[in-house]
Enzyme design. Structure first.
Site, PDB file in Angstrom:
ATOM      1  CE  LYS A 116      -4.230  -1.388   1.100  1.00 45.44           C
ATOM      2  NZ  LYS A 116      -5.376  -0.583   2.297  1.00 45.44           N
ATOM      3  CE  LYS A 158      -5.429   2.555   4.804  1.00 50.84           C
ATOM      4  NZ  LYS A 158      -6.234   3.653   3.990  1.00 50.84           N
ATOM      5  CE  LYS A 201      -8.044  15.851   8.512  1.00 50.16           C
ATOM      6  NZ  LYS A 201      -8.356  15.547   9.813  1.00 50.16           N
ATOM      7  CG  HIS A 235     -13.611  -1.904   6.965  1.00 49.91           C
ATOM      8  ND1 HIS A 235     -13.344  -0.343   6.534  1.00 49.91           N
ATOM      9  CD2 HIS A 235     -12.817  -2.241   8.218  1.00 49.91           C
ATOM     10  CE1 HIS A 235     -13.318  -0.398   7.794  1.00 49.91           C
ATOM     11  NE2 HIS A 235     -12.552  -1.158   8.605  1.00 49.91           N
ATOM     12  CD  GLU A 275     -11.376  -0.585  -3.353  1.00 48.79           C
ATOM     13  OE1 GLU A 275     -11.881  -1.597  -4.078  1.00 48.79           O
ATOM     14  OE2 GLU A 275     -11.222  -0.637  -2.627  1.00 48.79           O
ATOM     15  CD  GLU A 287      -7.147  -1.395  -1.370  1.00 48.24           C
ATOM     16  OE1 GLU A 287      -6.499  -2.263  -1.379  1.00 48.24           O
ATOM     17  OE2 GLU A 287      -8.463  -2.156  -1.192  1.00 48.24           O
ATOM     18  NE  ARG A 291      -9.267  -8.905  -6.120  1.00 49.14           N
ATOM     19  CZ  ARG A 291     -10.252  -6.865  -5.799  1.00 49.14           C
ATOM     20  NH1 ARG A 291     -11.428  -7.840  -6.265  1.00 49.14           N
ATOM     21  NH2 ARG A 291     -10.386  -6.827  -4.396  1.00 49.14           N
TER      22      ARG A 291
END
Ligand code: ADP
Length: 447
Positions: A116, A158, A201, A235, A275, A287, A291
């Site tokens: 990421k 994250k 943030k 999520h 996204e 991210e 696929r």
């Protein structure tokens, strides 16, 4: 074009890919675990190979067995579906080394987007708007404090290797920061074997909006518009729609254009999804998935284009069948993910489906691998089908969805159908007025 495609997946997506292969006149091979011997995609495939016992690591994730199945059957390409090996760069590399085409991007592109921190850096370089935050991994608390003060609280920590919403911690004030940093690192290390974390943030009330993109393999990129997947629980997406009720045509063209150009500049090949979180008119990259997505049918519904056909064409070197100017958006589509779960507690409900009746009529599509008498094995995820409804506009789509949900019968197990029957009658949903926290709040109220 390929002679024979091996489908390295199960359930509704294996059947979805199989249908595309049949339409293109390509022979199909499916691999399956012993638990899936009776699955619909196994029955409908030209050939099938049992590759192992039920646990995924011994079957659907067993690269060695899948490559062996390709060699035995003479498959010249593999479609990985979503999940399982679909974002495994090593798998893509191994197939390439065996002269078998992986229907997806290069191993290197999968690798970049799977990390990421690297993905965010790449996105930023390509001119995609990102969430303000650290420029890479953060290990020292002092550094974390400095960055958090700079971007302002609340912040989110994250995991660089993160996925499935794990390894994320929010710090609302400086007092929370030290614990959040430590917990996120420990969790990330335990879950992913990599404790690198970064800070960004924390957006309070965003929507989840993602752009479907394609690289044609010749350096061109196109976008197929966006999907709004803000209705999530833990999520996990529950309901997806296209176009987003929150965007206007100008915003759609702007973000779509940025994404298509980025894909071209990256030299990316095949399907991808970029996204974003969207708040106050701004997009923030979170991210990229390298696929096909579960929710791709809503895009197919409003564009009339079969995205799996396009994936196969691009992978075979034939490019896309459309240019950007050929992609037109028509009406509105909504997808409901029907899971074999208790609609209140969301605990899995495997077992035998005694009766399965799907709705029909104009604008209705059901993608599912199950049938009356099918026994859902307890080993895999609980998605048993997707109901996709299309209408000329959102109002017509919602009316049709309500009718389709009334017709849908799944007996013998519990499903999430009752949840959708509630949602379709809700005023906020009718108005398209929801953010990524809406569903959790709604469920907490126990309405
Ligand atoms: P994963 O790969 O684990 O799914 P993502 O980066 O896609 O991780 O984030 C998953 C979800 O976490 C998002 O859909 C959103 O709900 C939440 N999230 C991630 N980053 C932020 C942020 N900066 N602010 C608010 N929520 C966030």
């Amino acid at each position: 074009m390929f002679q024979k495609i091996l489908i390295a997946n199960r359930g509704e997506i294996a059947l979805r890919v199989l249908r595309a292969c049949k339409e293109l006149g390509i022979q199909t091979v499916v691999v399956h675990s012993t638990a899936d011997a009776d699955a619909m995609h196994v029955r409908l495939a030209d050939e099938s190979v049992c590759i192992g016992p039920p646990p995924s690591r011994d079957s659907y994730l067993n690269i060695h067995q899948i490559v062996a199945a390709c060699e035995i059957t003479g498959a010249d390409a593999v479609h990985p579906g979503y999940g399982f090996l679909s974002e495994n760069a090593k798998f893509a590399d191994i197939l390439a080394a065996h002269n078998i085409t992986f229907i997806g991007p290069s191993g290197d592109h999968i690798r970049i987007m799977g990390d990421k921190i690297e993905a965010k850096r790449t996105a930023k370089r390509l001119g995609i708007p990102v969430v303000p935050g650290s420029d890479g991994a953060v290990t020292e608390e002092k550094e974390a404090r400095r960055i958090a003060a700079e971007i302002g609280y609340p912040v989110i920590i994250k995991a660089s290797a993160g996925g499935g919403g794990r390894g994320m911690k929010v710090a609302h004030t400086e007092a929370d920061l030290e614990v959040a940093l430590q917990t996120a690192r420990t969790e990330a290390g335990a879950a992913f074997g990599d404790d690198a974390v970064y800070i960004e943030k924390y957006l309070e009330k965003p929507r989840h909006i993602e752009v479907q993109v394609f690289g044609d393999g010749f350096g061109q990129g196109v976008h197929f518009g966006e999907r709004d997947c803000s209705l999530q629980r833990r999520h996990q997406k529950v309901w997806e729609e296209a176009p987003s009720p929150a965007l206007n045509a100008e915003e759609r063209a702007r973000i779509g254009g940025i994404c298509a150009k980025a894909i071209a500049d990256l030299g990316y090949s095949g399907a991808g999804t970029i996204e974003f979180l969207y708040e106050n008119g701004e997009f923030y990259f979170i991210e990229m998935n390298t696929r096909l997505q579960v929710e791709h049918p809503v895009t197919e519904a409003i564009t009339g284009i079969d995205l799996v056909h396009e994936q196969i064409r691009v992978a075979s070197g034939g490019g896309l069948s459309v240019r950007q100017e050929d992609i037109k958006f028509n009406g509105h589509a909504i997808e409901c993910r029907i899971n074999a779960e208790d609609p209140r507690t969301f605990t899995p409900s495997p077992g035998t489906i005694t009766h399965f009746h799907t709705p029909g009529g104009l604008g209705i599509r059901v993608d599912s691998g199950v049938y009356s008498g099918y026994k859902i094995p307890p080993y895999y995820d609980s998605l048993i089908g997707k109901l996709i409804v299309h209408g000329r506009n959102r109002v017509e789509c919602m009316m049709r969805l309500r009718r389709a949900l009334d017709e849908f019968v799944v007996d013998g197990i519990k499903t999430t159908l009752p949840l959708f029957r509630d949602l379709v009658g809700n005023a906020d949903i009718a108005n398209g007025d929801y953010d990524i926290h809406w569903l959790e709040k709604y469920l907490a109220k126990g309405e």
